[in-house]
Scaffold this motif. Structure first.
Motif, mmCIF file in Angstrom:
data_model
loop_
_atom_site.group_PDB
_atom_site.id
_atom_site.type_symbol
_atom_site.label_atom_id
_atom_site.label_comp_id
_atom_site.label_asym_id
_atom_site.label_seq_id
_atom_site.Cartn_x
_atom_site.Cartn_y
_atom_site.Cartn_z
ATOM 1 N N LEU A 3 58.260 39.734 36.145
ATOM 2 C CA LEU A 3 57.173 39.134 36.380
ATOM 3 C C LEU A 3 55.975 39.327 35.918
ATOM 4 O O LEU A 3 55.936 40.623 35.697
ATOM 5 C CB LEU A 3 57.094 39.501 38.310
ATOM 6 C CG LEU A 3 58.429 39.069 38.961
ATOM 7 C CD1 LEU A 3 58.052 39.630 40.254
ATOM 8 C CD2 LEU A 3 58.736 37.808 38.970
ATOM 9 N N GLU A 50 52.002 38.108 35.947
ATOM 10 C CA GLU A 50 50.820 37.472 36.642
ATOM 11 C C GLU A 50 49.614 37.294 35.715
ATOM 12 O O GLU A 50 49.557 37.934 34.500
ATOM 13 C CB GLU A 50 50.318 38.352 37.885
ATOM 14 C CG GLU A 50 51.218 38.762 38.845
ATOM 15 C CD GLU A 50 51.724 40.233 38.614
ATOM 16 O OE1 GLU A 50 52.008 40.849 39.617
ATOM 17 O OE2 GLU A 50 51.665 40.739 37.545
ATOM 18 N N CYS A 70 52.547 33.183 38.144
ATOM 19 C CA CYS A 70 53.552 34.449 38.073
ATOM 20 C C CYS A 70 54.600 33.838 37.283
ATOM 21 O O CYS A 70 55.578 33.049 37.809
ATOM 22 C CB CYS A 70 53.834 34.915 39.363
ATOM 23 S SG CYS A 70 55.404 36.373 39.205
ATOM 24 N N MET A 109 59.878 34.461 46.637
ATOM 25 C CA MET A 109 58.754 35.091 45.743
ATOM 26 C C MET A 109 57.463 35.318 46.801
ATOM 27 O O MET A 109 57.447 34.489 47.751
ATOM 28 C CB MET A 109 58.251 34.076 44.962
ATOM 29 C CG MET A 109 59.528 33.467 43.753
ATOM 30 S SD MET A 109 59.988 34.944 42.901
ATOM 31 C CE MET A 109 58.420 35.403 42.082
ATOM 32 N N TRP A 149 53.485 37.071 47.180
ATOM 33 C CA TRP A 149 52.123 37.498 46.658
ATOM 34 C C TRP A 149 51.746 38.540 47.565
ATOM 35 O O TRP A 149 51.565 38.134 48.803
ATOM 36 C CB TRP A 149 50.991 36.425 46.449
ATOM 37 C CG TRP A 149 51.507 35.446 45.377
ATOM 38 C CD1 TRP A 149 52.103 34.105 45.458
ATOM 39 C CD2 TRP A 149 51.086 35.588 44.164
ATOM 40 N NE1 TRP A 149 52.178 33.523 44.139
ATOM 41 C CE2 TRP A 149 51.563 34.434 43.398
ATOM 42 C CE3 TRP A 149 50.533 36.625 43.331
ATOM 43 C CZ2 TRP A 149 51.358 34.382 42.101
ATOM 44 C CZ3 TRP A 149 50.117 36.430 41.974
ATOM 45 C CH2 TRP A 149 50.723 35.346 41.348
ATOM 46 N N SER A 193 54.271 33.867 50.737
ATOM 47 C CA SER A 193 55.591 33.844 50.230
ATOM 48 C C SER A 193 56.231 32.293 50.082
ATOM 49 O O SER A 193 55.557 31.447 50.710
ATOM 50 C CB SER A 193 56.527 34.749 51.189
ATOM 51 O OG SER A 193 56.773 34.352 52.282
ATOM 52 N N VAL A 203 50.679 28.413 48.074
ATOM 53 C CA VAL A 203 51.678 29.155 47.377
ATOM 54 C C VAL A 203 52.580 27.830 46.751
ATOM 55 O O VAL A 203 52.819 27.078 47.578
ATOM 56 C CB VAL A 203 52.441 29.954 47.835
ATOM 57 C CG1 VAL A 203 52.985 29.958 49.144
ATOM 58 C CG2 VAL A 203 53.384 30.746 46.803
ATOM 59 N N ARG A 262 55.677 26.670 43.432
ATOM 60 C CA ARG A 262 56.626 26.958 42.448
ATOM 61 C C ARG A 262 56.848 25.796 41.469
ATOM 62 O O ARG A 262 56.927 24.574 41.994
ATOM 63 C CB ARG A 262 57.928 27.593 42.730
ATOM 64 C CG ARG A 262 58.784 26.836 43.886
ATOM 65 C CD ARG A 262 59.855 26.309 43.028
ATOM 66 N NE ARG A 262 60.590 25.816 43.917
ATOM 67 C CZ ARG A 262 60.791 24.611 44.133
ATOM 68 N NH1 ARG A 262 59.995 23.760 43.649
ATOM 69 N NH2 ARG A 262 61.901 23.986 44.941
ATOM 70 N N TYR A 321 46.093 41.537 42.757
ATOM 71 C CA TYR A 321 47.089 40.489 43.356
ATOM 72 C C TYR A 321 48.340 40.955 42.511
ATOM 73 O O TYR A 321 48.201 40.672 41.360
ATOM 74 C CB TYR A 321 46.898 39.133 43.234
ATOM 75 C CG TYR A 321 45.635 38.893 44.227
ATOM 76 C CD1 TYR A 321 44.438 39.323 44.035
ATOM 77 C CD2 TYR A 321 46.071 37.992 45.277
ATOM 78 C CE1 TYR A 321 43.325 39.130 45.405
ATOM 79 C CE2 TYR A 321 45.086 37.794 46.453
ATOM 80 C CZ TYR A 321 43.723 38.299 46.309
ATOM 81 O OH TYR A 321 42.878 37.999 47.246
ATOM 82 N N TYR A 322 49.531 40.912 43.133
ATOM 83 C CA TYR A 322 51.000 41.129 42.835
ATOM 84 C C TYR A 322 51.955 40.095 43.145
ATOM 85 O O TYR A 322 51.739 39.735 44.299
ATOM 86 C CB TYR A 322 51.420 42.527 43.352
ATOM 87 C CG TYR A 322 50.728 43.847 42.672
ATOM 88 C CD1 TYR A 322 49.508 44.180 43.711
ATOM 89 C CD2 TYR A 322 50.993 44.562 41.600
ATOM 90 C CE1 TYR A 322 48.985 45.394 43.430
ATOM 91 C CE2 TYR A 322 50.178 45.810 41.257
ATOM 92 C CZ TYR A 322 49.225 46.188 42.189
ATOM 93 O OH TYR A 322 48.504 47.119 41.735
ATOM 94 N N CYS A 323 52.483 39.854 42.111
ATOM 95 C CA CYS A 323 53.633 38.824 42.112
ATOM 96 C C CYS A 323 55.128 39.897 42.496
ATOM 97 O O CYS A 323 55.107 40.703 41.796
ATOM 98 C CB CYS A 323 53.596 37.920 41.273
ATOM 99 S SG CYS A 323 55.222 36.789 41.136
#
Length: 124
Positions: free
Chosen positions: A4, A6, A22, A34, A36, A50, A70, A72, A94-96
Protein backbone atom coordinates in the motif's frame (compact mmCIF):
# COMPACT_ATOMS: atom_id res chain seq x y z
CA UNK A 1 1.53 -9.94 0.39
CA UNK A 2 -0.21 -6.63 -0.22
CA UNK A 3 1.60 -3.35 -0.73
CA UNK A 4 0.00 0.00 0.00
CA UNK A 5 1.35 3.41 -0.96
CA UNK A 6 -0.42 6.58 0.16
CA UNK A 7 -0.17 9.96 -1.51
CA UNK A 8 -1.97 13.28 -1.56
CA UNK A 9 -1.18 14.68 1.84
CA UNK A 10 -0.07 18.25 2.39
CA UNK A 11 -0.78 21.57 4.04
CA UNK A 12 -4.23 23.11 3.69
CA UNK A 13 -6.14 25.89 5.40
CA UNK A 14 -9.10 25.15 7.61
CA UNK A 15 -12.20 24.66 5.50
CA UNK A 16 -10.20 23.35 2.58
CA UNK A 17 -10.09 19.94 0.93
CA UNK A 18 -7.59 17.22 0.16
CA UNK A 19 -7.88 13.86 -1.53
CA UNK A 20 -5.69 11.03 -0.35
CA UNK A 21 -4.94 8.06 -2.56
CA UNK A 22 -3.83 4.57 -1.63
CA UNK A 23 -2.37 2.52 -4.47
CA UNK A 24 -2.71 -1.20 -3.89
CA UNK A 25 -0.44 -3.82 -5.41
CA UNK A 26 0.57 -7.39 -4.82
CA UNK A 27 -2.07 -10.01 -4.20
CA UNK A 28 -5.21 -9.71 -6.31
CA UNK A 29 -8.10 -8.31 -4.39
CA UNK A 30 -11.08 -10.43 -3.56
CA UNK A 31 -12.49 -10.21 -0.07
CA UNK A 32 -10.68 -7.30 1.50
CA UNK A 33 -11.59 -4.40 3.69
CA UNK A 34 -9.65 -1.19 3.18
CA UNK A 35 -9.31 1.22 6.05
CA UNK A 36 -8.04 4.71 6.65
CA UNK A 37 -6.54 5.55 10.02
CA UNK A 38 -4.79 8.59 11.38
CA UNK A 39 -2.36 9.34 14.16
CA UNK A 40 -1.69 12.75 15.63
CA UNK A 41 1.41 13.46 17.75
CA UNK A 42 1.06 12.00 21.22
CA UNK A 43 -2.17 10.21 20.37
CA UNK A 44 -3.12 6.68 19.48
CA UNK A 45 -3.88 5.65 15.93
CA UNK A 46 -7.58 6.08 15.29
CA UNK A 47 -10.05 4.78 12.76
CA UNK A 48 -11.26 7.22 10.13
CA UNK A 49 -13.13 5.25 7.47
CA UNK A 50 -13.36 1.86 5.79
CA UNK A 51 -14.73 0.30 2.63
CA UNK A 52 -15.46 -3.32 1.86
CA UNK A 53 -13.79 -3.67 -1.51
CA UNK A 54 -16.18 -6.10 -3.18
CA UNK A 55 -19.43 -4.31 -2.33
CA UNK A 56 -18.29 -0.74 -1.55
CA UNK A 57 -19.98 -0.64 1.84
CA UNK A 58 -18.48 2.22 3.81
CA UNK A 59 -18.18 3.18 7.47
CA UNK A 60 -16.97 6.39 9.08
CA UNK A 61 -15.83 7.65 12.43
CA UNK A 62 -18.32 10.10 13.93
CA UNK A 63 -15.72 12.85 13.83
CA UNK A 64 -15.54 12.77 10.02
CA UNK A 65 -19.07 11.82 8.99
CA UNK A 66 -20.47 14.20 6.43
CA UNK A 67 -17.01 15.60 5.65
CA UNK A 68 -14.95 12.63 4.45
CA UNK A 69 -15.79 10.12 1.74
CA UNK A 70 -14.01 6.85 1.07
CA UNK A 71 -14.21 5.22 -2.36
CA UNK A 72 -12.35 2.76 -4.53
CA UNK A 73 -11.49 2.40 -8.20
CA UNK A 74 -11.26 -1.23 -9.30
CA UNK A 75 -9.53 -0.45 -12.58
CA UNK A 76 -6.79 1.52 -10.85
CA UNK A 77 -6.58 -0.66 -7.72
CA UNK A 78 -6.76 2.50 -5.70
CA UNK A 79 -8.67 3.62 -2.64
CA UNK A 80 -9.41 7.29 -2.03
CA UNK A 81 -10.24 9.43 0.95
CA UNK A 82 -11.85 12.71 -0.04
CA UNK A 83 -11.59 15.13 2.87
CA UNK A 84 -13.69 18.29 2.85
CA UNK A 85 -14.28 21.03 5.40
CA UNK A 86 -10.99 20.19 7.04
CA UNK A 87 -10.36 21.30 10.59
CA UNK A 88 -7.10 21.80 12.51
CA UNK A 89 -7.97 18.74 14.59
CA UNK A 90 -7.77 16.64 11.41
CA UNK A 91 -4.01 17.21 11.40
CA UNK A 92 -2.29 13.83 11.56
CA UNK A 93 -0.38 11.23 9.61
CA UNK A 94 -2.95 9.29 7.60
CA UNK A 95 -2.47 5.60 6.95
CA UNK A 96 -4.08 3.24 4.50
CA UNK A 97 -4.59 -0.32 5.70
CA UNK A 98 -6.02 -3.60 4.44
CA UNK A 99 -7.42 -6.68 6.11
CA UNK A 100 -8.54 -10.03 4.79
CA UNK A 101 -12.23 -10.83 4.77
CA UNK A 102 -15.41 -8.83 4.49
CA UNK A 103 -16.10 -7.89 8.08
CA UNK A 104 -15.97 -4.27 9.07
CA UNK A 105 -13.33 -3.54 11.74
CA UNK A 106 -12.31 -0.25 13.30
CA UNK A 107 -9.28 -1.22 15.35
CA UNK A 108 -5.77 -1.01 13.94
CA UNK A 109 -4.87 -4.44 15.32
CA UNK A 110 -7.41 -6.06 12.99
CA UNK A 111 -5.63 -4.89 9.84
CA UNK A 112 -2.91 -6.96 8.21
CA UNK A 113 -1.18 -4.55 5.85
CA UNK A 114 -0.20 -0.90 6.18
CA UNK A 115 1.14 1.89 4.05
CA UNK A 116 3.89 4.25 5.12
CA UNK A 117 1.54 7.14 5.87
CA UNK A 118 1.10 10.63 4.49
CA UNK A 119 1.09 13.86 6.51
CA UNK A 120 -1.98 16.08 6.52
CA UNK A 121 -1.64 19.47 8.20
CA UNK A 122 -4.60 21.82 8.53
CA UNK A 123 -3.76 25.38 9.50
CA UNK A 124 -6.06 27.92 11.14
Amino acid sequence: QVYLVESGGGLVQAGGSLRLSCAVSGRTFGNYVMGWFRQAPGKEREFVASIIWSVSITRYADSVKGRFTVSRDNAKNTVYLQMNSLKPEDTAVYYCAARNGRLYKSTAEDYDYWGQGTQVTVST
